[in-house]
Design a protein around this motif. Structure first.
Motif, short mmCIF file in Angstrom:
data_model
loop_
_atom_site.label_atom_id
_atom_site.label_comp_id
_atom_site.label_asym_id
_atom_site.label_seq_id
_atom_site.Cartn_x
_atom_site.Cartn_y
_atom_site.Cartn_z
N PRO A 12 0.84 -1.21 0.00
CA PRO A 12 0.00 0.00 0.00
C PRO A 12 0.87 1.25 0.00
CG PRO A 12 0.06 -0.98 2.19
CD PRO A 12 0.80 -1.92 1.29
N LEU A 13 0.51 2.22 -0.84
CA LEU A 13 1.26 3.46 -0.94
C LEU A 13 0.30 4.64 -0.93
CD1 LEU A 13 3.80 2.56 -3.80
CD2 LEU A 13 4.29 2.65 -1.35
N ASP A 14 0.72 5.72 -0.28
CA ASP A 14 -0.03 6.96 -0.39
C ASP A 14 0.06 7.47 -1.83
OD1 ASP A 14 -0.69 6.83 2.26
OD2 ASP A 14 1.03 8.05 2.91
N VAL A 15 -0.82 8.39 -2.17
CA VAL A 15 -0.89 8.84 -3.55
C VAL A 15 0.44 9.46 -4.01
CG1 VAL A 15 -1.83 11.12 -2.94
CG2 VAL A 15 -2.24 10.17 -5.21
N GLU A 16 1.14 10.16 -3.10
CA GLU A 16 2.42 10.78 -3.50
C GLU A 16 3.44 9.71 -3.86
OE1 GLU A 16 0.88 11.31 -0.64
OE2 GLU A 16 0.19 13.40 -0.68
N TYR A 17 3.54 8.66 -3.02
CA TYR A 17 4.51 7.60 -3.28
C TYR A 17 4.11 6.75 -4.48
CZ TYR A 17 6.52 8.85 1.23
OH TYR A 17 7.11 9.54 2.26
N GLN A 18 2.80 6.59 -4.68
CA GLN A 18 2.34 5.88 -5.87
C GLN A 18 2.76 6.64 -7.14
OE1 GLN A 18 1.08 3.09 -6.72
NE2 GLN A 18 0.16 3.42 -8.73
N LEU A 19 2.64 7.96 -7.12
CA LEU A 19 3.07 8.76 -8.26
C LEU A 19 4.56 8.66 -8.50
CD1 LEU A 19 0.88 11.97 -7.73
CD2 LEU A 19 0.67 10.31 -9.59
N VAL A 20 5.34 8.63 -7.42
CA VAL A 20 6.79 8.47 -7.56
C VAL A 20 7.12 7.10 -8.15
CG1 VAL A 20 8.97 8.27 -6.29
CG2 VAL A 20 7.34 10.08 -5.70
N PHE A 21 6.43 6.06 -7.67
CA PHE A 21 6.68 4.69 -8.14
C PHE A 21 6.37 4.57 -9.64
CE2 PHE A 21 4.72 0.50 -9.01
CZ PHE A 21 5.85 -0.30 -8.84
N VAL A 22 5.20 5.05 -10.06
CA VAL A 22 4.83 4.91 -11.48
C VAL A 22 5.70 5.81 -12.36
CG1 VAL A 22 2.48 4.16 -10.97
CG2 VAL A 22 2.95 6.60 -11.26
N ALA A 23 6.14 6.95 -11.82
CA ALA A 23 7.02 7.82 -12.59
C ALA A 23 8.35 7.13 -12.86
CB ALA A 23 7.25 9.14 -11.86
N LEU A 24 8.90 6.47 -11.84
CA LEU A 24 10.15 5.72 -12.02
C LEU A 24 9.97 4.58 -13.03
CD1 LEU A 24 11.44 5.55 -8.33
CD2 LEU A 24 12.41 6.89 -10.21
N MET A 25 8.83 3.87 -12.93
CA MET A 25 8.58 2.78 -13.87
C MET A 25 8.44 3.31 -15.30
SD MET A 25 8.60 -0.12 -12.27
CE MET A 25 10.03 0.63 -11.47
#
Length: 867
Positions: A162-175
């Motif tokens: 589970p990730l907060d929206v900010e960390y989810q955005l960072v994760f998908v940006a890196l991917m």
């Protein structure tokens, strides 16, 4: 310099005045251009290309007819060209940075991963330090298991964390950054990594949808939410299966036959027909008689399920065996099975009666069956020399891959990798013994071809696919015919899924089960596609949460899933399918295949075989309102949702603007897709029942015994030629040289042999001629087919010469064809409907005019506007 700029502005003002541009528009545009002239040194050589090719770089601007918001359009296009579609330059800051980053990525990621790949394959691979890595064979299994185990654990964590929206955005940006870097490298390793990343992102999205976004409050909300979730899970399952199916395609080449023709097998050619005109069937019969195969080992059979006297007479006159039957049960499958009982060739080659095989068809296919006795089926692509409804009605032939290219020219290669090539009913060779062993062509479903190949695989036999167009036929004549054909395919594939499900039963490998199952459940896309086209409306109209999440969370999960799946599929498919065309094709069929496929799931024995009409014509252009009813219904629902959503943003103080905006963007996308689907419904005028095939063949024309002219054949049909005269006669023109009704002799060279044909001039225009070929004997007819339809290397893949599509070009194309559909409906609509539709068209046209236009900077021809 300022005086030159003032003079240019005066000239612009004078031109606009002549063209009737109003004062307000002139003031806005002159002010803007004056500001640009005095701000930028446009007289310098640096801006020379921009000055000369202004209207190429800014196609939104109409020459001599400016609009009030043209300055905004120029600014948007300039930003687009500078930062997104910039002119390639090795020294530009962006490219230097990107190339440096890519180089580091290749050295630190790609090459080590290639070394890991060597563990799986047992091959030696060079790594970054140029040393060879040797892995002992006995250690491979352990290394593979450890690697897969770690990958599985990492995948579970990546999906469920589970990730907060900010960390989810960072994760998908890196991917996204990693996937973008991988996309630039066309290797097997990078493709596998892109697939892996896409699966992680999509699985994480589906996990989030199931666990976090379903609101169990009232029956209406639950119903709409679960409908959308089921549609998304279906799309996700098809995505994963398709990745497996085509992740490693096999490009099989023809296998050489033995030099001793005594070792070649005997072949029966089956040409089934039911209601096609004789003129459509003749080229196929003549080409089959002329196949390059020992005549004592070749027999051609006309399987006429229409029992027509004219067919029997013609077949007897040319030496084709004519076969009919008393009971016309099981349609095409029964027709072929009846012929099997009357023939005895080692192999059976089957051609739909409108397909014309090239002379080399058997020599290019049978080699594999001689080489490997376990191969029971060799299939080749279905290629069409006439325009399909999309190519004809949208005028896209040559610029977009044909609708059937993805399956016949690519997916079948993936099937071949897993020994799951599907029989497509025509342009194929089947070994008689295995076919008789399974009881002949399958008769339980209306897609007897795919069912037959499934049964052959269940018996342990192999199959092969050769990706060479070795025959060509007639495409469906109209959108209605295309839909009827696909309804039969969809119903039949679902019937097989119910009657002889590939996931169960004996005889198939796991990859074969996956390939066949994916082909069958693909045709269940009708209902999910309709759900996607209507999904944003419950929230816009009734505030029903089909996805219970904030706008930012939806953005953080939905968009990456769509981007990665689209990007990865485009990397896999290359130039065989362009962006968004798959969605358009599915949308066109969705409404019509939904009920037949659902009925087939419940009661698979319902439904009958319908024959696709060929060789028809229509005398005038018309809009098919009957076919378009479903699209129009969904267009008005979506447009109503668009208006109501905009109203809520401005007048509802409690509206959730972020969620509404996301749903409005979804609605706009749906409107463009539905518009593009509707554009295909404008059936263009088609007078000729025999399509013209473009070509470029050298020939000579004998006007008399002493006068010959060199020429180029630019197109041909079954009885006519288009000619371009390639030389002048002693400097004089062709005026008066040819007259309508004049008889000439045309000489065509084919495989070092010159063939002569009598022809009559039907029209002449400067250096162009239209000839009607006069074919009096059987030999002349065969030789003409040999030089035209059956000529070796005649047919090319529809995607050859096409560059891989870009996302921005795909968006631009979707918008263009979407608006085109509304304009077509508007021009052909009744008056009341025109008034309503004009609101939709005007709004979308204005929005489209503000968008940047992608350009092919590398391929453009520089031209000087001053000339």
């Amino acid at each position: 310099m300022q005086s030159n700029a003032i003079n240019k502005l005066k000239k612009l003002n004078a031109l606009w005045t002549v063209n009737g541009v109003n004062l307000f528009t002139k003031v806005i545009n002159l002010t803007f251009f004056a500001f640009v002239y005095f701000l930028l040194p446009l007289e310098n050589e640096t801006y020379k290309d921009l000055r000369r090719n202004f209207y190429y770089y800014y196609p939104q601007i109409k020459k001599g007819r400016p609009r009030p918001l043209d300055p905004v359009r120029i600014i948007i296009q300039s930003v687009f060209l500078l930062f997104i579609k910039q002119i390639p330059s090795k020294t530009s800051t962006i490219n230097v940075f990107f190339n440096s980053l890519l180089k580091v990525f290749k050295n630190t990621v790609i090459k080590p991963l290639s070394a890991i790949t060597s563990v799986f394959t047992g091959k030696l691979t060079e790594v970054a330090d140029q040393k060879e890595t040797v892995v002992l064979k006995e250690s491979r299994k352990t290394v593979i298991l450890v690697f897969l185990g770690l990958s599985f654990v990492a995948s579970i964590l990546a999906v469920t964390q589970p990730l907060d929206v900010e960390y989810q955005l960072v994760f998908v940006a890196l991917m996204w950054i990693v996937a973008t870097l991988l996309k630039s490298e066309k290797t097997r390793v990078t493709l596998m990594l892109m697939i892996f990343i896409s699966i992680i992102i999509s699985t994480r999205y589906i996990y989030w949808r199931i666990t976090k976004t379903i609101l169990f409050t009232d029956p209406v909300t639950i119903t709409f939410a679960l409908l959308l979730l089921v549609a998304e899970v279906y799309a996700y399952a098809v995505l994963i299966l398709s990745y497996f199916q085509v992740c490693w395609v096999l490009d099989r080449k023809p296998y050489p036959l033995p030099e001793d023709t005594a070792l070649w097998p005997s072949v029966d050619i089956f040409i089934p027909s039911y209601n096609e005109p004789l003129d459509v069937v003749k080229p196929c019969l003549l080409a089959a008689l002329d196949l390059d195969w020992p005549k004592d080992k070749l027999k051609v059979h006309m399987l006429d399920d229409g029992s027509r006297a004219e067919f029997e007479k013609y077949c007897k006159s040319i030496g084709v065996n004519y076969i009919i039957r008393k009971e016309h049960n099981h349609a095409k499958a029964g027709n072929i099975n009846h012929a099997l009982t009357l023939t005895n060739g080692d192999l059976v080659a089957i051609f739909d009666c409108d397909h014309v095989p090239t002379r080399a068809f058997l020599q290019m296919t049978v080699g594999w069956m001689v080489h490997d006795e376990n191969i029971a089926l060799v299939q080749t692509p279905h290629h069409f020399y006439s325009d399909d409804p999309f190519e004809k009605n949208l005028s896209i032939k040559g610029s977009v891959p044909a609708e059937n290219s993805l399956f016949h020219d690519f997916i079948q290669k993936g099937n071949d990798t897993w020994n799951a090539t599907m029989f497509c009913g025509s342009c194929a060779v089947i070994r008689r013994k295995p076919l008789e062993e399974i009881g002949g062509i399958a008769v339980e479903t209306v897609t007897e071809d795919a069912h037959t190949s499934l049964r052959l695989n269940r018996k342990g036999y192999s199959s092969a696919f050769i990706s060479l167009p070795l025959a060509a036929g007639l495409a469906t004549e109209s959108l209605a015919d295309h839909i009827n054909q696909r309804i039969r395919w969809a119903r039949g594939m679902v019937q097989i899924f119910r009657i002889d499900n590939p996931l169960f039963g004996k005889g198939l490998t796991i990859p074969q089960r996956i390939c066949f199952a994916n082909a069958m459940i693909h045709f269940l896309h009708g209902l999910p596609r309709i759900i996607f086209l209507l999904a944003p409306l419950p929230f816009l109209f009734f505030n029903v949460y089909v996805i219970f999440a904030t706008g930012m969370m939806i953005f953080a999960y939905v968009l990456p899933h769509m981007i990665h799946s689209t990007m990865t599929n485009q990397q896999i498919q290359g130039n065989k399918r362009f962006y968004f065309w798959g969605v358009i094709y599915e949308t066109i069929l969705s409404w019509y295949i939904t009920v037949p496929t659902l009925i087939a799931l419940i009661s698979p024995k319902h439904g009958k075989f319908n024959v696709t009409a060929k060789g028809a014509s229509n005398e005038e252009t018309y809009f098919d309102w009957t076919v378009s009813k479903s699209y129009i219904f969904m267009i008005f629902l979506n447009f109503a949702g668009l208006i109501y959503g905009i109203y809520n943003i401005f007048f509802d103080p409690f509206s959730q603007v972020g969620v509404i905006v996301i749903n409005l963007l979804w609605v706009c996308y749906n409107l463009l897709v539905l518009g593009a689907a509707s554009a295909v419904a404008l059936e263009r005028r088609q007078v000729r029942t025999s399509p013209r095939v473009s070509c470029e063949m050298e020939c000579t024309i004998d006007i008399s015994k002493f006068q010959k002219i060199n020429a180029i054949i630019t197109d041909f049909s079954k009885d006519g030629l288009g000619i371009k005269l390639s030389e002048k006669i002693e400097g004089s023109s062709y005026q008066g040289l040819f007259k309508d009704g004049q008889l000439v002799v045309i000489n065509i060279e084919n495989n070092s042999v010159i063939y002569k044909f009598n022809a009559e001039v039907k029209f002449s225009n400067q250096n162009k001629l239209g000839l009607a070929v006069k074919l009096d004997t059987l030999q002349e007819n065969i030789e003409y087919i040999r030089c035209t339809f059956a000529c070796a290397d005649r047919w090319a893949h529809s995607f050859e010469g096409l560059k891989q599509d870009t996302l921005f070009h795909g968006i631009h194309t979707l918008v263009k064809f979407g608006l085109n559909g509304y304009i077509k409906m508007l021009k052909n609509a009744p008056f009341v409907f025109k008034q309503l539709l004009w609101i939709v068209v005007s709004t979308l046209l204005f929005t489209f005019s503000m968008l940047p236009v992608p350009l092919d900077i590398n391929g453009k021809k520089i031209f000087d506007k001053r000339k």
